[in-house]
Scaffold this active site. Structure first.
Site, mmCIF file in Angstrom:
data_model
loop_
_atom_site.group_PDB
_atom_site.id
_atom_site.type_symbol
_atom_site.label_atom_id
_atom_site.label_comp_id
_atom_site.label_asym_id
_atom_site.label_seq_id
_atom_site.Cartn_x
_atom_site.Cartn_y
_atom_site.Cartn_z
ATOM 1 N N GLY A 106 1.205 -1.141 0.108
ATOM 2 C CA GLY A 106 0.149 -0.297 -0.198
ATOM 3 C C GLY A 106 0.706 1.409 0.045
ATOM 4 O O GLY A 106 0.202 3.314 0.592
ATOM 5 N N SER A 107 1.665 1.611 -0.796
ATOM 6 C CA SER A 107 2.767 2.759 -0.388
ATOM 7 C C SER A 107 2.099 4.107 -1.630
ATOM 8 O O SER A 107 2.182 4.481 -1.398
ATOM 9 C CB SER A 107 4.495 2.290 -0.847
ATOM 10 O OG SER A 107 4.768 2.010 -2.293
ATOM 11 N N ARG A 146 -15.389 -15.425 -9.741
ATOM 12 C CA ARG A 146 -15.489 -13.459 -10.352
ATOM 13 C C ARG A 146 -16.228 -13.315 -10.066
ATOM 14 O O ARG A 146 -16.647 -11.522 -9.631
ATOM 15 C CB ARG A 146 -13.943 -13.503 -11.477
ATOM 16 C CG ARG A 146 -12.887 -14.189 -11.689
ATOM 17 C CD ARG A 146 -12.020 -13.208 -12.939
ATOM 18 N NE ARG A 146 -11.017 -14.076 -12.841
ATOM 19 C CZ ARG A 146 -10.123 -14.304 -12.041
ATOM 20 N NH1 ARG A 146 -9.643 -12.868 -11.703
ATOM 21 N NH2 ARG A 146 -9.015 -14.653 -12.278
ATOM 22 N N MET A 170 -4.129 -7.120 -7.104
ATOM 23 C CA MET A 170 -3.582 -8.356 -7.652
ATOM 24 C C MET A 170 -4.317 -9.398 -8.206
ATOM 25 O O MET A 170 -4.465 -10.586 -8.020
ATOM 26 C CB MET A 170 -2.359 -8.545 -6.840
ATOM 27 C CG MET A 170 -1.510 -8.242 -6.313
ATOM 28 S SD MET A 170 -0.354 -7.936 -7.575
ATOM 29 C CE MET A 170 0.636 -8.513 -8.070
ATOM 30 N N HIS A 172 0.595 1.302 -13.404
ATOM 31 C CA HIS A 172 1.921 0.325 -13.449
ATOM 32 C C HIS A 172 3.200 0.133 -13.667
ATOM 33 O O HIS A 172 3.306 1.168 -13.921
ATOM 34 C CB HIS A 172 1.191 -0.803 -14.759
ATOM 35 C CG HIS A 172 2.387 -1.802 -15.120
ATOM 36 N ND1 HIS A 172 2.418 -3.450 -14.893
ATOM 37 C CD2 HIS A 172 3.250 -2.104 -15.968
ATOM 38 C CE1 HIS A 172 3.224 -3.842 -15.220
ATOM 39 N NE2 HIS A 172 3.583 -3.456 -15.721
ATOM 40 N N ASP A 209 -3.186 -4.396 -18.687
ATOM 41 C CA ASP A 209 -2.423 -3.294 -18.082
ATOM 42 C C ASP A 209 -1.952 -2.572 -19.788
ATOM 43 O O ASP A 209 -1.341 -2.369 -20.335
ATOM 44 C CB ASP A 209 -0.859 -4.070 -17.779
ATOM 45 C CG ASP A 209 -0.814 -4.715 -16.320
ATOM 46 O OD1 ASP A 209 -1.057 -4.593 -15.721
ATOM 47 O OD2 ASP A 209 -0.467 -5.410 -16.616
ATOM 48 N N GLU A 244 6.113 6.387 -8.751
ATOM 49 C CA GLU A 244 4.570 6.029 -8.802
ATOM 50 C C GLU A 244 4.022 6.751 -8.151
ATOM 51 O O GLU A 244 3.669 6.934 -7.936
ATOM 52 C CB GLU A 244 4.896 4.356 -8.433
ATOM 53 C CG GLU A 244 5.278 3.908 -9.294
ATOM 54 C CD GLU A 244 5.246 1.899 -9.027
ATOM 55 O OE1 GLU A 244 3.742 2.152 -8.440
ATOM 56 O OE2 GLU A 244 6.183 1.799 -9.755
HETATM 57 C C1 GRF Z 1 3.847 -1.408 -7.592
HETATM 58 O O1 GRF Z 1 4.498 -1.497 -8.099
HETATM 59 C C2 GRF Z 1 2.728 -0.541 -8.764
HETATM 60 O O2 GRF Z 1 3.047 -0.403 -9.690
HETATM 61 C C3 GRF Z 1 2.264 -2.017 -9.096
HETATM 62 O O3 GRF Z 1 2.448 -3.001 -7.763
HETATM 63 C C4 GRF Z 1 3.327 -2.444 -6.575
HETATM 64 C C5 GRF Z 1 2.010 -1.341 -5.572
HETATM 65 O O4 GRF Z 1 2.743 -1.283 -5.061
HETATM 66 N N1 GRF Z 1 0.909 -2.196 -9.729
HETATM 67 P P1 GRF Z 1 2.076 -1.162 -3.446
HETATM 68 O O5 GRF Z 1 1.233 -2.097 -2.861
HETATM 69 O O6 GRF Z 1 1.395 0.648 -3.741
HETATM 70 O O7 GRF Z 1 3.260 -0.319 -2.611
#
Ligand code: GRF
Length: 217
Positions: free
Chosen positions: A14-15, A67, A92, A111, A147, A176
């Protein structure tokens, strides 16, 4: 204008969620996080949301037979919170065409590559193995293919010759955390239009100079 109501969907650390939480803490930021949904219980991102007093819900995909059932539960939670824009931040699970069409142009993803290069998983390992001189990250509207979809914002970072995947991931991740809030802000300001499945941003301009890697000695 009322702040745009976001949901952030996560599966882990969750960063990127944190970057959005930090952006939304500014009273001038034109969006607010109405809900965080995780499909995995006990992940660090849920603690980040709780610390920021943001409502959270865990919807475990494993609890559903298919799903469609999982996505019905997502839709119910999103509708209940009045969500206007769904942000996938390290979520995910692949989403069905039905979910993606329902949220057409209201569903964005981050992404860690310069799309359309290096879709999928293990991006940084593949970038290094390929010998690419630049990589980066992309925020895009989601379309049914993985993606894929109109690009809103990208950041480019150099690949250094002694990088390993972790070092490169950290360099990309720092960007990001800049581009995700930027994309949300541009959307919330009403500056993002989609024409012929391509994003046009009112009043935006790009950097003036080319990047070259390696630089001349
Ligand atoms: C990030 O690198 C994002 O681009 C990818 O998954 C990762 C998630 O990282 N889709 P975080 O959970 O936001 O730290």
């Amino acid at each position: 204008m009322a702040a745009l109501k976001l949901a952030v969907l996560i599966s882990g650390r969750g960063s990127n969620l944190q970057a959005l939480i930090d952006a939304c803490a500014d009273p001038l930021f034109p969006a607010t996080i109405a809900l965080v949904i995780s499909n995995v219980p006990g992940v660090a991102g849920l603690e980040r949301a709780a610390r920021a007093d943001i409502p959270v819900v865990v919807i475990e995909h494993k609890a559903f037979a298919d799903r469609a059932g999982f996505e019905d539960a997502l839709n119910e939670a999103l509708a209940g919170a009045g969500v206007e824009l769904v942000c996938l931040a390290g979520f995910m699970r692949l989403l069905t065409d039905g979910f993606v069409s329902r949220w057409h142009d209201r569903l964005i993803n981050i992404h860690p590559s310069l799309l359309p290069a290096f879709r999928g998983l293990h991006v940084h390992e593949r970038v290094i193995a390929y010998g690419a001189r630049f990589t980066g990250c992309t925020v895009h509207f989601v379309r049914p293919a993985m993606d894929d979809g109109p690009i809103i914002v990208q950041a480019a970072v150099p690949v250094q010759c002694d990088d390993d995947a972790d070092i490169l991931a950290a360099r990309v991740l720092a960007e990001e955390h800049r581009v995700f809030p930027l994309a949300v802000r541009l959307i919330a300001e009403g500056r993002v239009r989609i024409e012929a499945d391509r994003v046009v941003i009112d009043g935006a301009r790009g950097p003036a100079n080319a990047l070259i890697n390696p630089e001349a000695a």
